[in-house]
Each structure stands twice: as C-alpha cells, then as structure tokens.
Design a protein around this motif. Structure first.
Motif, mmCIF file in Angstrom:
data_model
loop_
_atom_site.group_PDB
_atom_site.id
_atom_site.type_symbol
_atom_site.label_atom_id
_atom_site.label_comp_id
_atom_site.label_asym_id
_atom_site.label_seq_id
_atom_site.Cartn_x
_atom_site.Cartn_y
_atom_site.Cartn_z
ATOM 1 N N HIS A 225 -132.423 -5.174 -43.069
ATOM 2 C CA HIS A 225 -131.936 -3.932 -43.681
ATOM 3 C C HIS A 225 -131.298 -4.278 -45.011
ATOM 4 O O HIS A 225 -130.779 -5.377 -45.211
ATOM 5 C CB HIS A 225 -130.924 -3.233 -42.766
ATOM 6 C CG HIS A 225 -131.509 -2.792 -41.461
ATOM 7 N ND1 HIS A 225 -132.380 -1.732 -41.361
ATOM 8 C CD2 HIS A 225 -131.366 -3.289 -40.203
ATOM 9 C CE1 HIS A 225 -132.738 -1.577 -40.084
ATOM 10 N NE2 HIS A 225 -132.146 -2.521 -39.369
ATOM 11 N N GLY A 226 -131.349 -3.327 -45.929
ATOM 12 C CA GLY A 226 -130.778 -3.546 -47.249
ATOM 13 C C GLY A 226 -130.825 -2.280 -48.062
ATOM 14 O O GLY A 226 -131.227 -1.214 -47.559
ATOM 15 N N PRO A 227 -130.467 -2.347 -49.344
ATOM 16 C CA PRO A 227 -130.415 -1.154 -50.184
ATOM 17 C C PRO A 227 -131.750 -0.437 -50.357
ATOM 18 O O PRO A 227 -131.776 0.685 -50.873
ATOM 19 C CB PRO A 227 -129.907 -1.707 -51.524
ATOM 20 C CG PRO A 227 -129.134 -2.934 -51.156
ATOM 21 C CD PRO A 227 -129.892 -3.524 -50.009
ATOM 22 N N TRP A 228 -132.842 -1.052 -49.954
ATOM 23 C CA TRP A 228 -134.145 -0.379 -49.993
ATOM 24 C C TRP A 228 -134.268 0.682 -48.890
ATOM 25 O O TRP A 228 -135.164 1.523 -48.928
ATOM 26 C CB TRP A 228 -135.267 -1.401 -49.861
ATOM 27 C CG TRP A 228 -135.084 -2.330 -48.693
ATOM 28 C CD1 TRP A 228 -135.473 -2.121 -47.402
ATOM 29 C CD2 TRP A 228 -134.437 -3.610 -48.713
ATOM 30 N NE1 TRP A 228 -135.121 -3.190 -46.619
ATOM 31 C CE2 TRP A 228 -134.484 -4.121 -47.388
ATOM 32 C CE3 TRP A 228 -133.839 -4.380 -49.710
ATOM 33 C CZ2 TRP A 228 -133.932 -5.368 -47.049
ATOM 34 C CZ3 TRP A 228 -133.296 -5.602 -49.371
ATOM 35 C CH2 TRP A 228 -133.342 -6.086 -48.069
ATOM 36 N N ASP A 229 -133.380 0.646 -47.894
ATOM 37 C CA ASP A 229 -133.374 1.656 -46.833
ATOM 38 C C ASP A 229 -132.614 2.894 -47.290
ATOM 39 O O ASP A 229 -131.781 2.847 -48.202
ATOM 40 C CB ASP A 229 -132.709 1.103 -45.562
ATOM 41 C CG ASP A 229 -133.500 -0.033 -44.933
ATOM 42 O OD1 ASP A 229 -134.737 -0.020 -45.047
ATOM 43 O OD2 ASP A 229 -132.868 -0.924 -44.334
ATOM 44 N N ASP A 230 -132.858 4.010 -46.599
ATOM 45 C CA ASP A 230 -132.179 5.261 -46.938
ATOM 46 C C ASP A 230 -130.714 5.254 -46.516
ATOM 47 O O ASP A 230 -129.898 5.974 -47.084
ATOM 48 C CB ASP A 230 -132.894 6.446 -46.290
ATOM 49 C CG ASP A 230 -134.302 6.652 -46.843
ATOM 50 O OD1 ASP A 230 -134.528 6.291 -48.024
ATOM 51 O OD2 ASP A 230 -135.168 7.154 -46.107
ATOM 52 N N PHE A 285 -123.796 -2.336 -49.910
ATOM 53 C CA PHE A 285 -124.191 -0.999 -50.336
ATOM 54 C C PHE A 285 -122.995 -0.299 -50.976
ATOM 55 O O PHE A 285 -121.840 -0.624 -50.714
ATOM 56 C CB PHE A 285 -124.625 -0.149 -49.136
ATOM 57 C CG PHE A 285 -125.712 -0.732 -48.271
ATOM 58 C CD1 PHE A 285 -127.006 -0.244 -48.332
ATOM 59 C CD2 PHE A 285 -125.432 -1.752 -47.365
ATOM 60 C CE1 PHE A 285 -128.007 -0.762 -47.512
ATOM 61 C CE2 PHE A 285 -126.421 -2.280 -46.545
ATOM 62 C CZ PHE A 285 -127.714 -1.782 -46.629
ATOM 63 N N THR A 286 -123.298 0.718 -51.777
ATOM 64 C CA THR A 286 -122.285 1.660 -52.234
ATOM 65 C C THR A 286 -122.486 2.956 -51.463
ATOM 66 O O THR A 286 -123.544 3.606 -51.582
ATOM 67 C CB THR A 286 -122.391 1.917 -53.743
ATOM 68 O OG1 THR A 286 -122.179 0.691 -54.447
ATOM 69 C CG2 THR A 286 -121.356 2.938 -54.191
ATOM 70 N N LEU A 287 -121.512 3.328 -50.652
ATOM 71 C CA LEU A 287 -121.613 4.507 -49.796
ATOM 72 C C LEU A 287 -121.632 5.794 -50.613
ATOM 73 O O LEU A 287 -121.048 5.876 -51.706
ATOM 74 C CB LEU A 287 -120.439 4.545 -48.822
ATOM 75 C CG LEU A 287 -120.348 3.405 -47.796
ATOM 76 C CD1 LEU A 287 -118.968 3.384 -47.157
ATOM 77 C CD2 LEU A 287 -121.438 3.533 -46.744
ATOM 78 N N THR A 288 -122.268 6.818 -50.056
ATOM 79 C CA THR A 288 -122.247 8.131 -50.690
ATOM 80 C C THR A 288 -120.839 8.703 -50.696
ATOM 81 O O THR A 288 -120.371 9.252 -51.699
ATOM 82 C CB THR A 288 -123.201 9.086 -49.951
ATOM 83 O OG1 THR A 288 -124.533 8.528 -49.964
ATOM 84 C CG2 THR A 288 -123.240 10.448 -50.627
ATOM 85 N N ILE A 300 -125.863 5.231 -52.013
ATOM 86 C CA ILE A 300 -126.492 5.556 -53.302
ATOM 87 C C ILE A 300 -127.116 4.339 -53.960
ATOM 88 O O ILE A 300 -127.642 4.432 -55.070
ATOM 89 C CB ILE A 300 -125.478 6.209 -54.263
ATOM 90 C CG1 ILE A 300 -124.331 5.237 -54.583
ATOM 91 C CG2 ILE A 300 -124.942 7.522 -53.695
ATOM 92 C CD1 ILE A 300 -123.430 5.724 -55.719
ATOM 93 N N GLY A 301 -127.057 3.181 -53.292
ATOM 94 C CA GLY A 301 -127.682 1.993 -53.865
ATOM 95 C C GLY A 301 -126.936 0.720 -53.528
ATOM 96 O O GLY A 301 -126.135 0.678 -52.590
#
Length: 477
Positions: A225-230, A285-288, A300-301
């Motif tokens: 899993h990584g930033p490429w996931d939703d 990740f940076t959370l929404t 968001i990425g």
C-alpha cells in the motif's frame, strides 16, 4: 600462558572457500539477506551510511545495490567514483567485500537492476542469446575480479514496466538458466528479487520453471500500500484487514504477507528457497482531514520526506523514530494486520517496528521459510540514536530466527560488550585469527585489542593453514 598461544594469523585472501563454505551454509538454518543501498553514503548528518557502518555479524548475506545493465548485455557501474578504486575512486566494493575478513562465513552478492533501472534493457537482453551470453560473461568476470560470492538479479519486472515484447516471462527462464550455467562452475550463487502479490507475480514468473536455477528467491513483500492507493494503508501488513474481503476483484485480499507466502508456496516455490522480504521504512501520506486517521481513511497524496532519505512519502525507521522523539506522534497497533501505524496532525505513516518484525520472523519460522530479506540496512536505527542499541530491527529479527546467536551459525562475542574470561587478544596485536589450543573447533579474531569468539559448525575444526573451518578429520589438531 594464554598469550603464548596468541600467534596472530594474517589473512591473505578470502576465507572459508570451497567445501567448508558449503558445509557452513548448510548448517545455517536460516538466512538474513541484507541489502545495502550504496547511495546512502551521500545522505546528510546522522543519516550518512557507509560500509564502515555495516555490522557483518548480523546478516548471512550482504547484497551490494546496484549495478546496471546495458542494452548490449554489458554490466554498468552506476557510480564508478564510489564503487571502484580506479582514478582515485573510493573503492567501496573492495571495502564491502573486505567485511568477509571479519565474518568468515558471510556471503556477499552484487545486485543488478532495481526499480530505477526499469525493465526495458532487461527485456532487450533477455530476448537475445548473444546479449545474454555477453551479460553472463561480464557477470562472471566482475564477480571474480571483485571477490563477490554471487549475483542477485533484480529485474522489476518481466512483462511489466516498459517491456518491449510479450515473451519476457519465458525469456526470464532462459536468462536464469544461462546465468546459472555460467555461475555454477565457479561456485557463485544466483538469487533474484521478485514481485510478490499473485496478480503481479503470475504475469512475470513461471514459478516452477525458475526455481531450479535460483539458490534464493527474495520476495519483495512490501509496498503493498502507498500513496498510489485511494486511501491510506500499511506498507507490509502481515494479514489481511477485514475490509479487504469486500473487494470484488480479490486484489486487496492478496496484498498481505500471509497471502503472498501462501501463493508462492502453492505455486511451486520450495520453502527452503523462499526468503520473505521486509521493509525497514514506512509509506507516508497526507490525510484529507486530521480527524480521519484510521487505516482506510482518504488522503491527498504523499506524506513528508525524511530528513535523510529526502523522498516524499517514504520514512526510514531511523527517520521516523527520531521524529517521534522530537514531535508528538500518536502510535497505534492494527490488530487485524499485525502492524503499527502513526499519525500527527495530517501526517500518517504505516511502518514496521520491532514487534511487527518479530511476528514476521516468527511467521518465517512457523512456515519453515529460508529466512528474511531486508530492504535496507541504512533505514534501521543503525547508530542506536533512538534506543539502547544499534540496529534494533535487525537484532530483533536475529533474536527470533537464531535465539540470540549470530545468524551464521557461529557465536560472536566481543569483549567490547562482554569480557572474554577464557581468552583475550594481546593489546596492540595486529588483526588476525588464532585457534583455541584446547578446542580445535573454537577460534578467535583479534582486532585492535578486541576479542571476537567463534565456533565452527558442528563436525568442523578450524584449520590454521587455510584460516577456515574444515572437516575435523582433515585438520591437524
């Protein structure tokens, strides 16, 4: 009286060659395969990692990453100034292989490929018999010249990523076969780093067909899993999350260590060759929103970059543990997937710690796998900045796999940490080996007044003439 026996033996070349090497390898029940990303020598501050920072007693195999491959089939040295001694170079490869002078059963391999090398040139070479032969010849010459014990092929991945033909899967088999035929007469090993999850691996590999040519299969069971996931997810979960079952494609259920290992075993990989790859870094990740901080929350990425690796979305364990000392992070344990995660405001990371790696090491033991592969050494807390010892993650893996002994089947005790009541190297003695006068299977390595104690594998004795362990009947004791 003991000092009369301290006849220091200078090492003149590589040690534990031939059958003694083979026997020692067989007596090692598990493997700890450690990659070293050589570019980490250019990292700033406490993140700078060089060959001198490697503890040669914590791994059974060290892999030097990476060399490249040309479309002609030639090997390519990526950083000649660092790797080689030519033109006043730093001679990193020489220093790397000199670690075997400290640990007499350590194996060193050189890796060709990696993610940045891509797949295109591998595809071209693997599809051309002349270029394959050139590559094999170049590899053998390089291993002989520099003193490596084998090659690790890191093609990421056959029939994927810029491949030029749809025959990579079958060409990969031929490539491995010819490499094995070229390496085996010289006693060189051949391993491969391979993709992990079923939906990807079945594209690239005919598993029963590649098994005969590989000594070790290093399964990269991370980056699941990584930033490429939703949504946010943990880098290398041991087991699936309950929510994964709702995925109609079935892919999410494949993205965990347990599913990966079972797929490879059922597909024909023998457990004694299968090495479980684990990451010493997390995916960030940076959370929404700061409130949405559970696994599966939107983002968001990529997250922040580490102070040393300086790559957004990636945090080495050493970087993360230092951040947690400096800032207030909330640490959580994901009980279904058996891995930790942490968050601070809108920053979120799924990573590995000593507890999760202990569970993965125990999984290796329970399923009788060959061992654990680490990507990569420089991301452990190798300086011991965050705790009481250096390499806490690697030490925890060793503790589970070997019960506190060193992974090579030898016993390494240094009087830097624990006084040796039986024998002490004389102060100022040059580096070298000396055999115990009362026990021919026991020997010592003297280094700057420090004493390292070793035991040959069962049935072997230390030979003063070759500075290696050999059959007891062949050693004058």
């Amino acid at each position: 009286m003991w000092h009369g026996y301290c006849l220091v033996l200078l090492l003149l070349g590589a040690i534990l060659m031939g059958r003694a090497n083979s026997i020692a390898q067989q007596n090692s029940t598990k493997h700890v395969v450690c990659y070293h990303g050589t570019w980490s020598v250019y990292r700033p501050g406490l993140g700078k990692f060089s060959v001198e920072n490697i503890d040669p007693f914590l791994c059974t195999h060290l892999i030097y990453a990476f060399l490249g491959i040309e479309e002609t089939g030639q090997l390519r040295v990526i950083d000649a100034y660092l790797d080689l001694e030519d033109n006043a170079g730093r001679g990193n490869i020489k220093s790397f292989n000199a670690l075997k002078l400290k640990n007499p059963v350590l194996k060193t391999l050189v890796a060709v490929g990696g993610w940045n090398e891509g797949s295109k040139r591998f595809s071209i070479v693997a599809g051309d018999p002349v270029k394959r032969a050139k590559f094999v010849d170049d590899v053998v010459r390089f291993l002989q010249r520099h003193g490596f014990d084998g090659l690790d092929l890191d093609w990421e991945y056959p029939d994927q990523r810029h491949s030029l033909q749809n025959e990579d899967r079958s060409n990969y088999i031929t490539f491995l076969k010819e490499l094995k035929e070229g390496l085996e007469p010289f006693g060189f090993m051949l391993s491969a780093a391979v993709g992990s999850a079923q939906f990807s691996a079945e594209i690239s590999y005919d598993i029963p067909a590649i098994v005969p040519y590989l000594d070790l299969i290093n399964v990269m069971a991370y980056d699941l899993h990584g930033p490429w996931d939703d949504v946010v997810g943990i880098n290398a979960p041991l087991y699936a999350a309950a929510s994964d079952a709702s995925d109609s494609t079935g892919r999410k259920q494949q993205l965990n260590v347990d599913a990966i290992v079972k797929y490879w075993l059922l597909a024909g990989a023998p457990p004694e060759k299968l090495v479980l790859g684990v990451p010493f870094y997390g995916r960030a990740f940076t959370l929404t929103t700061a409130e949405g901080n559970q696994p599966g929350s939107p983002h968001i990425g990529k997250g922040i970059a580490g102070n040393y690796s300086r790559e957004p979305g990636v945090l080495g364990y050493n970087e993360l543990c230092e951040l947690m000392q400096q800032e207030e992070w909330t640490q959580k344990w994901e009980s279904e997937q058996q891995v930790p995660y942490a968050f601070r405001q809108r920053q979120w990371v799924g990573y590995e710690d000593a507890r999760s790696l202990s569970l993965k090491a125990q999984y290796v033991m329970d399923h009788h796998l060959a061992g654990i592969m680490i990507w990569s050494l420089e991301s452990d807390d190798f300086r011991g900045t965050c705790g009481q010892q250096s390499y806490p993650l690697l030490h925890e893996i060793n503790r589970v796999l070997f019960g506190g002994k060193t992974p090579t089947g030898l016993t390494n005790e240094s009087n830097e940490d624990k006084p040796n009541e039986e024998f002490c190297c004389p102060a100022g003695a040059p580096e070298g080996y000396v055999r115990d006068p009362e026990n021919c299977s026991k020997f010592y390595f003297c280094n700057g007044g420090n004493t390292h104690s070793f035991d040959c594998p069962k049935g072997l004795s230390f030979d003063l003439n070759t500075n290696s362990c050999d059959y007891s009947g062949s050693v004058k004791c």
